[in-house]
Design a protein around this motif. Sequence first.
Motif, PDB file in Angstrom:
ATOM      1  N   ASN A 180      32.202  57.619  52.013  1.00 12.57           N
ATOM      2  CA  ASN A 180      32.049  56.766  53.187  1.00 12.57           C
ATOM      3  C   ASN A 180      33.176  57.044  54.161  1.00 12.57           C
ATOM      4  O   ASN A 180      34.262  57.468  53.763  1.00 12.57           O
TER       5      ASN A 180
ATOM      6  N   ASN B  53      33.750  41.688  40.900  1.00 10.59           N
ATOM      7  CA  ASN B  53      34.574  41.177  39.812  1.00 10.59           C
ATOM      8  C   ASN B  53      34.742  42.203  38.701  1.00 10.59           C
ATOM      9  O   ASN B  53      35.751  42.219  38.007  1.00 10.59           O
TER      10      ASN B  53
ATOM     11  N   ARG C 113      26.206  41.784  50.904  1.00 11.63           N
ATOM     12  CA  ARG C 113      26.233  42.321  49.554  1.00 11.63           C
ATOM     13  C   ARG C 113      27.300  41.615  48.731  1.00 11.63           C
ATOM     14  O   ARG C 113      27.117  41.373  47.541  1.00 11.63           O
TER      15      ARG C 113
ATOM     16  N   PHE D 270      34.687  38.930  49.656  1.00 13.07           N
ATOM     17  CA  PHE D 270      35.864  39.053  48.793  1.00 13.07           C
ATOM     18  C   PHE D 270      37.052  38.324  49.410  1.00 13.07           C
ATOM     19  O   PHE D 270      37.230  38.328  50.621  1.00 13.07           O
TER      20      PHE D 270
ATOM     21  N   TYR E 203      41.302  38.180  49.136  1.00 18.02           N
ATOM     22  CA  TYR E 203      42.510  38.838  48.651  1.00 18.02           C
ATOM     23  C   TYR E 203      43.723  38.043  49.111  1.00 18.02           C
ATOM     24  O   TYR E 203      43.705  37.369  50.135  1.00 18.02           O
TER      25      TYR E 203
ATOM     26  N   PRO F  88      47.295  44.139  49.253  1.00 22.12           N
ATOM     27  CA  PRO F  88      46.479  42.976  48.886  1.00 22.12           C
ATOM     28  C   PRO F  88      46.174  42.935  47.391  1.00 22.12           C
ATOM     29  O   PRO F  88      46.025  43.976  46.754  1.00 22.12           O
TER      30      PRO F  88
ATOM     31  N   PHE G 255      43.484  41.294  44.623  1.00 17.41           N
ATOM     32  CA  PHE G 255      42.150  40.727  44.507  1.00 17.41           C
ATOM     33  C   PHE G 255      42.179  39.323  43.911  1.00 17.41           C
ATOM     34  O   PHE G 255      42.879  39.064  42.933  1.00 17.41           O
TER      35      PHE G 255
ATOM     36  N   THR H  56      35.265  37.462  44.136  1.00 12.55           N
ATOM     37  CA  THR H  56      34.079  37.989  44.785  1.00 12.55           C
ATOM     38  C   THR H  56      32.998  36.924  44.725  1.00 12.55           C
ATOM     39  O   THR H  56      32.796  36.291  43.683  1.00 12.55           O
TER      40      THR H  56
ATOM     41  N   TYR I  67      28.813  36.356  45.799  1.00 18.48           N
ATOM     42  CA  TYR I  67      27.658  37.181  46.118  1.00 18.48           C
ATOM     43  C   TYR I  67      26.547  36.434  46.859  1.00 18.48           C
ATOM     44  O   TYR I  67      25.798  37.040  47.634  1.00 18.48           O
TER      45      TYR I  67
ATOM     46  N   LYS J  61      33.932  30.014  42.951  1.00 19.37           N
ATOM     47  CA  LYS J  61      34.822  30.616  41.971  1.00 19.37           C
ATOM     48  C   LYS J  61      36.161  29.877  42.033  1.00 19.37           C
ATOM     49  O   LYS J  61      36.610  29.498  43.117  1.00 19.37           O
TER      50      LYS J  61
ATOM     51  N   LEU K 279      43.326  37.205  52.880  1.00 19.91           N
ATOM     52  CA  LEU K 279      42.374  38.068  53.574  1.00 19.91           C
ATOM     53  C   LEU K 279      40.973  37.867  53.016  1.00 19.91           C
ATOM     54  O   LEU K 279      40.786  37.753  51.804  1.00 19.91           O
TER      55      LEU K 279
ATOM     56  N   GLN L  83      31.089  43.000  52.542  1.00 24.96           N
ATOM     57  CA  GLN L  83      30.370  44.254  52.428  1.00 24.96           C
ATOM     58  C   GLN L  83      28.907  43.934  52.678  1.00 24.96           C
ATOM     59  O   GLN L  83      28.356  43.005  52.072  1.00 24.96           O
TER      60      GLN L  83
ATOM     61  N   ASP M 266      28.716  51.871  52.135  1.00 22.15           N
ATOM     62  CA  ASP M 266      29.442  50.808  51.424  1.00 22.15           C
ATOM     63  C   ASP M 266      30.726  50.449  52.122  1.00 22.15           C
ATOM     64  O   ASP M 266      31.730  50.188  51.487  1.00 22.15           O
ATOM     65  N   LYS M 267      30.721  50.457  53.473  1.00 19.24           N
ATOM     66  CA  LYS M 267      31.940  50.092  54.177  1.00 19.24           C
ATOM     67  C   LYS M 267      32.278  48.638  53.910  1.00 19.24           C
ATOM     68  O   LYS M 267      31.408  47.804  53.724  1.00 19.24           O
ATOM     69  N   ILE M 268      33.571  48.353  53.909  1.00 14.25           N
ATOM     70  CA  ILE M 268      34.042  46.991  53.721  1.00 14.25           C
ATOM     71  C   ILE M 268      34.797  46.582  54.977  1.00 14.25           C
ATOM     72  O   ILE M 268      35.574  47.370  55.534  1.00 14.25           O
TER      73      ILE M 268
ATOM     74  N   PHE N 222      37.302  43.804  56.807  1.00 16.41           N
ATOM     75  CA  PHE N 222      38.275  42.746  56.554  1.00 16.41           C
ATOM     76  C   PHE N 222      38.466  41.863  57.788  1.00 16.41           C
ATOM     77  O   PHE N 222      38.409  42.343  58.921  1.00 16.41           O
TER      78      PHE N 222
ATOM     79  N   LYS O 178      41.254  39.314  59.851  1.00 13.80           N
ATOM     80  CA  LYS O 178      42.657  39.549  60.158  1.00 13.80           C
ATOM     81  C   LYS O 178      43.599  38.682  59.321  1.00 13.80           C
ATOM     82  O   LYS O 178      44.817  38.835  59.397  1.00 13.80           O
TER      83      LYS O 178
END
Lengths: 117, 111
Positions: A56, A102, B31, B34, B36, B44, B46, B49, B51, B57, B87, B91, B97-99, B101, B103
């Motif tokens: 990507n 996760n 998708r 997330f 962080y 960062p 984790f 996540t 969905y 969570k 943060l 996605q 599959d770019k993510i 973020f 600011k």
Amino acid sequence: KAGVTQTPRYLIKTRGQQVTLSCSPISGHRSVSWYQQTPGQGLQFLFEYFSETQRNKGNFPGRFSGRQFSNSRSEMNVSTLELGDSALYLCASSLSGVAGGNDSPLHFGNGTRLTVT
Amino acid sequence: EDQVTQSPEALRLQEGESSSLNCSYTVSGLRGLFWYRQDPGKGPEFLFTLYSAGEEKEKERLKATLTKKESFLHITAPKPEDSATYLCAVQSVGRDDKIIFGKGTRLHILP
């Protein structure tokens, strides 16, 4: 288990020069992704490599490039540096990719702080 | 165009004063979302996540929730060690599959 290692931590370059940054992922992780972090734009995705192939790419000019070696270590190169390239460059590794779920979260290194003068 | 907006930009709380951080997103199809945590001079870390809408969570004093347009990170009875930048990233379902973020929100907990 060792974390993600980025070298060098700090770098000062002059406009027009080029720079290479290095990232060693967590052992067993095949995905390495790179990000640029600036106060104005935040964290922006540069590209991702998986098993030595670029999978990507974000919206950055062609001056930004990278590669991944067979041991999953990755390098990022920026050519013809501009003042605006000053930023914190972060790499992250994961088992399967940038999904960051996760079961395969992104693990970030502490970054390389690049200053272009 | 996919977008992630976090608010507030900065937040100062007294120790023990609960609050929430917001992450609004616009994507064609989610998708994953997330959260962080980033400490000064570090990358960062984790946290969670999420969905699907309605999912929650929890981890220690942190609880993340998700709706169809936004996510909240609730901080209950925070301690000074919770001070950090939080943060949010998304996605989207698509051909890559770019993510993306946000600011971030700089959180400072006063003792």
